[in-house]
Design a protein around this motif. Sequence first.
Motif, PDB file in Angstrom:
ATOM      1  N   TRP A   1       0.900  -0.996  -0.242  1.00  0.00           N
ATOM      2  CA  TRP A   1       0.040  -0.032  -0.042  1.00  0.00           C
ATOM      3  C   TRP A   1       0.999   1.393  -0.074  1.00  0.00           C
ATOM      4  O   TRP A   1       2.098   1.188   0.593  1.00  0.00           O
ATOM      5  CB  TRP A   1      -1.018   0.009   1.126  1.00  0.00           C
TER       6      TRP A   1
ATOM      7  N   GLU B   1      -9.133  -9.578   9.148  1.00  0.00           N
ATOM      8  CA  GLU B   1      -7.819  -8.952   9.428  1.00  0.00           C
ATOM      9  C   GLU B   1      -7.415  -8.224   8.117  1.00  0.00           C
ATOM     10  O   GLU B   1      -6.340  -7.000   8.198  1.00  0.00           O
ATOM     11  CB  GLU B   1      -6.927  -9.775   9.814  1.00  0.00           C
TER      12      GLU B   1
ATOM     13  N   LEU C   1      -9.160  -4.916   7.771  1.00  0.00           N
ATOM     14  CA  LEU C   1      -8.622  -4.003   8.742  1.00  0.00           C
ATOM     15  C   LEU C   1      -7.334  -3.346   8.271  1.00  0.00           C
ATOM     16  O   LEU C   1      -7.106  -2.065   8.271  1.00  0.00           O
ATOM     17  CB  LEU C   1      -8.595  -4.450  10.087  1.00  0.00           C
ATOM     18  N   TRP C   2      -6.435  -4.216   7.877  1.00  0.00           N
ATOM     19  CA  TRP C   2      -5.096  -3.879   7.504  1.00  0.00           C
ATOM     20  C   TRP C   2      -5.048  -2.993   6.426  1.00  0.00           C
ATOM     21  O   TRP C   2      -4.599  -1.724   6.191  1.00  0.00           O
ATOM     22  CB  TRP C   2      -4.460  -5.254   7.095  1.00  0.00           C
TER      23      TRP C   2
ATOM     24  N   ASP D   1      -7.693  -1.272   4.995  1.00  0.00           N
ATOM     25  CA  ASP D   1      -8.160   0.019   5.505  1.00  0.00           C
ATOM     26  C   ASP D   1      -7.411   0.964   6.144  1.00  0.00           C
ATOM     27  O   ASP D   1      -7.658   2.136   5.890  1.00  0.00           O
ATOM     28  CB  ASP D   1      -9.600  -0.065   6.141  1.00  0.00           C
ATOM     29  N   THR D   2      -6.878   0.319   7.194  1.00  0.00           N
ATOM     30  CA  THR D   2      -5.853   1.294   8.004  1.00  0.00           C
ATOM     31  C   THR D   2      -4.838   1.788   7.203  1.00  0.00           C
ATOM     32  O   THR D   2      -4.482   3.028   7.413  1.00  0.00           O
ATOM     33  CB  THR D   2      -5.636   0.377   9.358  1.00  0.00           C
ATOM     34  N   ALA D   3      -4.092   1.049   6.344  1.00  0.00           N
ATOM     35  CA  ALA D   3      -3.014   1.650   5.637  1.00  0.00           C
ATOM     36  C   ALA D   3      -3.299   2.550   4.612  1.00  0.00           C
ATOM     37  O   ALA D   3      -2.499   3.556   4.422  1.00  0.00           O
ATOM     38  CB  ALA D   3      -2.648   0.574   4.545  1.00  0.00           C
ATOM     39  N   ARG D   4      -4.436   2.643   4.107  1.00  0.00           N
ATOM     40  CA  ARG D   4      -5.087   3.741   3.004  1.00  0.00           C
ATOM     41  C   ARG D   4      -5.265   4.949   4.003  1.00  0.00           C
ATOM     42  O   ARG D   4      -4.950   6.174   3.641  1.00  0.00           O
ATOM     43  CB  ARG D   4      -6.245   3.349   2.634  1.00  0.00           C
ATOM     44  N   GLU D   5      -5.856   4.872   5.129  1.00  0.00           N
ATOM     45  CA  GLU D   5      -5.921   5.809   6.139  1.00  0.00           C
ATOM     46  C   GLU D   5      -4.854   6.488   6.481  1.00  0.00           C
ATOM     47  O   GLU D   5      -4.727   7.825   6.137  1.00  0.00           O
ATOM     48  CB  GLU D   5      -6.912   5.493   7.202  1.00  0.00           C
ATOM     49  N   ILE D   6      -3.822   5.728   6.931  1.00  0.00           N
ATOM     50  CA  ILE D   6      -2.588   6.467   7.389  1.00  0.00           C
ATOM     51  C   ILE D   6      -2.101   7.157   6.038  1.00  0.00           C
ATOM     52  O   ILE D   6      -1.186   7.886   6.453  1.00  0.00           O
ATOM     53  CB  ILE D   6      -1.742   5.481   7.894  1.00  0.00           C
TER      54      ILE D   6
ATOM     55  N   ARG E   1      -3.396  10.377   5.724  1.00  0.00           N
ATOM     56  CA  ARG E   1      -3.076  11.328   6.866  1.00  0.00           C
ATOM     57  C   ARG E   1      -1.569  11.605   6.769  1.00  0.00           C
ATOM     58  O   ARG E   1      -1.155  12.873   7.053  1.00  0.00           O
ATOM     59  CB  ARG E   1      -3.209  10.353   8.188  1.00  0.00           C
TER      60      ARG E   1
END
Length: 241
Positions: free
Chosen positions: A26, A138, A141-142, A144-149, A152
Motif C-alpha cells: 500500500w 484482518e 482492517l489492514w 483500510d488502515t493502511a489507506r487511512e494512514i 493522513r
Amino acid sequence: MDSTTELVDGKTFYDYEIASKGIHAWPVGTTAAYAISFANKTPKSAADLKGMPLRAGSALHTIFLSELGATPVTMPSSASYEALSRGTVEGTILSIGDWRSYSLQDVLTYTITGVAVGHWGSYLAISDTGWTGLSADEQKLWADTAREIALRNAELIEAQDAEVREAAAAKGSTFADLSTISPDLKAAIETASTATWRRWVEQTEAAGHPGLATARLWAKLVEEQGGKLPAGVAAYLEKGA
C-alpha cells in the motif's frame, strides 16, 4: 499503484513492480516535489551552474544535474549537512519538508522552486505468505488502515513542507519560483527537465523495463492532478522513444 493501465505483457504497475516480488503493498505518503537548493550561492545564469558540485540522491538527480552542466555528487541526505558546511557540495536536490530531518535549514540559503526534480515515494508491504495467513476481517482492517494512514501522512508531509519553508524564510533563506529567475537560468532548467524525462525513459527501456509506458502513465496522472509537463515532454511521449 491503483492504476489499471497495462504497462507490458498485460501487467499493471502494481503487477510489474509489486506483485511480482511476492508481496502485498500500500502506498505511503509521497514527499512534495524536490527543489534545487544552494548554500551561500545564488546562481543568476546557467553559466553559474557549470561544474558546480551539487548533491544527487538518485539516478534521476544525476541525469538532471548532468544536463544542467553541474557536477553531481551522490550521497545520502544524512551526509548533506557536513558536505554543505564544508563546501564539498554547494547545493542539493531535496524536498523542503525533509530539511528538518537533517538540519539543512541552517545551511541552505537559496532555493529554486516551481520545478519538480522528482519525489520520494515508498510503500508499506507484507509478504504474500503473511497476507494469506490473515483472516478476511484482518485483511480488510489492514488494508483500510493502511489507506487511512497514507492519506493522513500525505497531509502531514504537505504541512511540514510549508512549516519548514516558513521557518527557513524567517531565518533569511530565499525561495525563488522558476518563473521569477533569469530567463537564461530558467531556460536551462526547463531544457534539463525535458532531457531528464527522455534519458530516464531511454535508459529504463534499455534495461528491459517499460520506461515509456510508465512515463506516459505518470504524465497522465500529473496532468489529471493539475500539474504541467516540461515543454516537449508530451510530444516525446506521444511519439515514443
